[in-house]
Design a protein around this motif. Structure first.
Motif, short mmCIF file in Angstrom:
data_model
loop_
_atom_site.label_atom_id
_atom_site.label_comp_id
_atom_site.label_asym_id
_atom_site.label_seq_id
_atom_site.Cartn_x
_atom_site.Cartn_y
_atom_site.Cartn_z
N PRO A 2 0.83 -1.20 0.00
CA PRO A 2 0.00 0.00 0.00
C PRO A 2 0.87 1.25 0.00
O PRO A 2 1.95 1.26 0.58
CB PRO A 2 -0.79 -0.09 1.31
CG PRO A 2 -0.55 -1.46 1.83
CD PRO A 2 0.70 -1.97 1.22
N SER A 32 -8.53 2.79 3.61
CA SER A 32 -8.14 2.17 2.34
C SER A 32 -7.15 3.07 1.62
O SER A 32 -7.30 4.30 1.61
CB SER A 32 -9.36 1.94 1.46
OG SER A 32 -10.20 0.96 2.02
N TYR A 33 -6.17 2.45 0.99
CA TYR A 33 -5.10 3.20 0.32
C TYR A 33 -4.80 2.58 -1.03
O TYR A 33 -5.05 1.40 -1.26
CB TYR A 33 -3.83 3.19 1.18
CG TYR A 33 -4.02 3.87 2.50
CD1 TYR A 33 -3.86 5.24 2.61
CD2 TYR A 33 -4.37 3.15 3.62
CE1 TYR A 33 -4.06 5.88 3.82
CE2 TYR A 33 -4.57 3.77 4.84
CZ TYR A 33 -4.41 5.14 4.93
OH TYR A 33 -4.61 5.76 6.13
N LYS A 34 -4.24 3.42 -1.91
CA LYS A 34 -3.77 2.90 -3.19
C LYS A 34 -2.67 1.90 -2.93
O LYS A 34 -2.01 1.94 -1.89
CB LYS A 34 -3.26 4.04 -4.06
CG LYS A 34 -4.36 4.96 -4.52
CD LYS A 34 -3.82 6.00 -5.47
CE LYS A 34 -4.99 6.86 -5.93
NZ LYS A 34 -4.66 7.68 -7.08
N TYR A 35 -2.47 1.01 -3.86
CA TYR A 35 -1.44 -0.01 -3.70
C TYR A 35 -0.73 -0.25 -5.02
O TYR A 35 -1.25 0.06 -6.10
CB TYR A 35 -2.01 -1.32 -3.17
CG TYR A 35 -3.07 -1.94 -4.04
CD1 TYR A 35 -2.74 -2.89 -5.00
CD2 TYR A 35 -4.41 -1.57 -3.92
CE1 TYR A 35 -3.71 -3.46 -5.80
CE2 TYR A 35 -5.38 -2.13 -4.72
CZ TYR A 35 -5.03 -3.07 -5.66
OH TYR A 35 -5.98 -3.63 -6.46
N HIS A 55 -12.57 -6.84 -2.24
CA HIS A 55 -11.51 -7.54 -2.96
C HIS A 55 -11.86 -9.02 -3.03
O HIS A 55 -11.82 -9.72 -2.02
CB HIS A 55 -10.15 -7.35 -2.27
CG HIS A 55 -9.51 -6.06 -2.60
ND1 HIS A 55 -8.64 -5.92 -3.65
CD2 HIS A 55 -9.61 -4.84 -2.03
CE1 HIS A 55 -8.23 -4.68 -3.72
NE2 HIS A 55 -8.80 -4.00 -2.74
N ILE A 113 0.75 4.93 1.32
CA ILE A 113 -0.02 5.75 2.26
C ILE A 113 0.54 7.17 2.22
O ILE A 113 1.60 7.44 2.76
CB ILE A 113 0.05 5.17 3.68
CG1 ILE A 113 -0.49 3.74 3.66
CG2 ILE A 113 -0.69 6.05 4.67
CD1 ILE A 113 -0.36 3.01 4.97
N ASN A 134 -9.17 -3.04 -8.68
CA ASN A 134 -9.43 -2.22 -7.50
C ASN A 134 -8.34 -1.16 -7.38
O ASN A 134 -7.17 -1.43 -7.58
CB ASN A 134 -9.45 -3.08 -6.24
CG ASN A 134 -10.64 -4.00 -6.21
OD1 ASN A 134 -11.74 -3.61 -6.56
ND2 ASN A 134 -10.43 -5.23 -5.81
N GLY A 135 -8.76 0.04 -7.03
CA GLY A 135 -7.79 1.14 -6.90
C GLY A 135 -7.20 1.25 -5.50
O GLY A 135 -6.11 1.79 -5.34
N THR A 136 -7.93 0.74 -4.51
CA THR A 136 -7.46 0.86 -3.13
C THR A 136 -7.60 -0.48 -2.42
O THR A 136 -8.32 -1.36 -2.87
CB THR A 136 -8.25 1.93 -2.36
OG1 THR A 136 -9.62 1.55 -2.30
CG2 THR A 136 -8.11 3.31 -2.99
N ILE A 137 -6.92 -0.55 -1.28
CA ILE A 137 -6.98 -1.76 -0.47
C ILE A 137 -7.08 -1.37 1.00
O ILE A 137 -6.44 -0.40 1.43
CB ILE A 137 -5.76 -2.66 -0.74
CG1 ILE A 137 -5.99 -4.07 -0.20
CG2 ILE A 137 -4.49 -2.05 -0.20
CD1 ILE A 137 -5.05 -5.09 -0.77
#
Length: 160
Positions: free
Chosen positions: A30, A108-111, A57, A32, A98-101
């Motif tokens: 991720p 949730s954050y981008k990864y 997810h 952050i 998916n754009g985030t996790i």
């Protein structure tokens, strides 16, 4: 002239080897803000994956589908193995959509997807090729196993 073909059994074994390698390689991490969170290895993704189902997810579901495919391949039920592999490929690819996790309770954050994910995806695809190749061989020559070729069959018959 007969060409050498890759054995479906070899493809299945390579699938299994890639799967075990992907467990010890970085799968994703991720991002952050301006800092990067820790790297998640395949084993962590496997263990934490069911939690991701609550965050939308569904890629983790490719794991039980892959395991099912391997078991059906071993029991020579190639139709079920192929179907499970196709579903597993579709599920595994959803990770790229998916754009985030979700990261713990912090949101949730981008990864970024890392090498281990692609090894895992390769494992799933190889399982599909193993099942598909075996299915095709069993349909084209009903008396042959997935590992035999027509020349193997002729040699076996001549030895009787």
């Amino acid at each position: 002239m007969q060409t050498n073909k890759i054995s479906p059994r070899l493809l299945a074994m390579l699938s299994l080897v890639l799967y075990f390698i992907c467990l010890v390689t970085p799968a994703y991490h991720p991002v952050i803000g301006y800092a990067e969170a820790g790297v998640y290895y395949g084993w962590a993704a496997l263990l934490l994956g069911p939690i991701g189902l609550f965050g939308g997810h569904f890629s983790w579901l490719a794991n039980p589908l892959l395991w099912f495919s391997w078991s059906k391949f071993e029991s020579k039920n190639y139709n079920a193995a192929l179907g499970a592999s196709i579903l597993a490929i579709m599920m595994a690819l959803t990770f790229l959509l998916n754009g985030t996790i979700p990261v713990g309770s912090s949101g949730s954050y981008k990864y970024e997807v890392l090498f281990g994910y692609y090894l895992w995806l390769g494992s799933v695809v190889l399982a599909g090729f193993a099942a598909g190749t075996s299915r095709k061989r069993s349909q084209s020559a009903p008396n042959l196993t997935a590992e035999e070729t027509p020349s193997d069959e002729a040699a076996r018959r001549s030895s009787l």
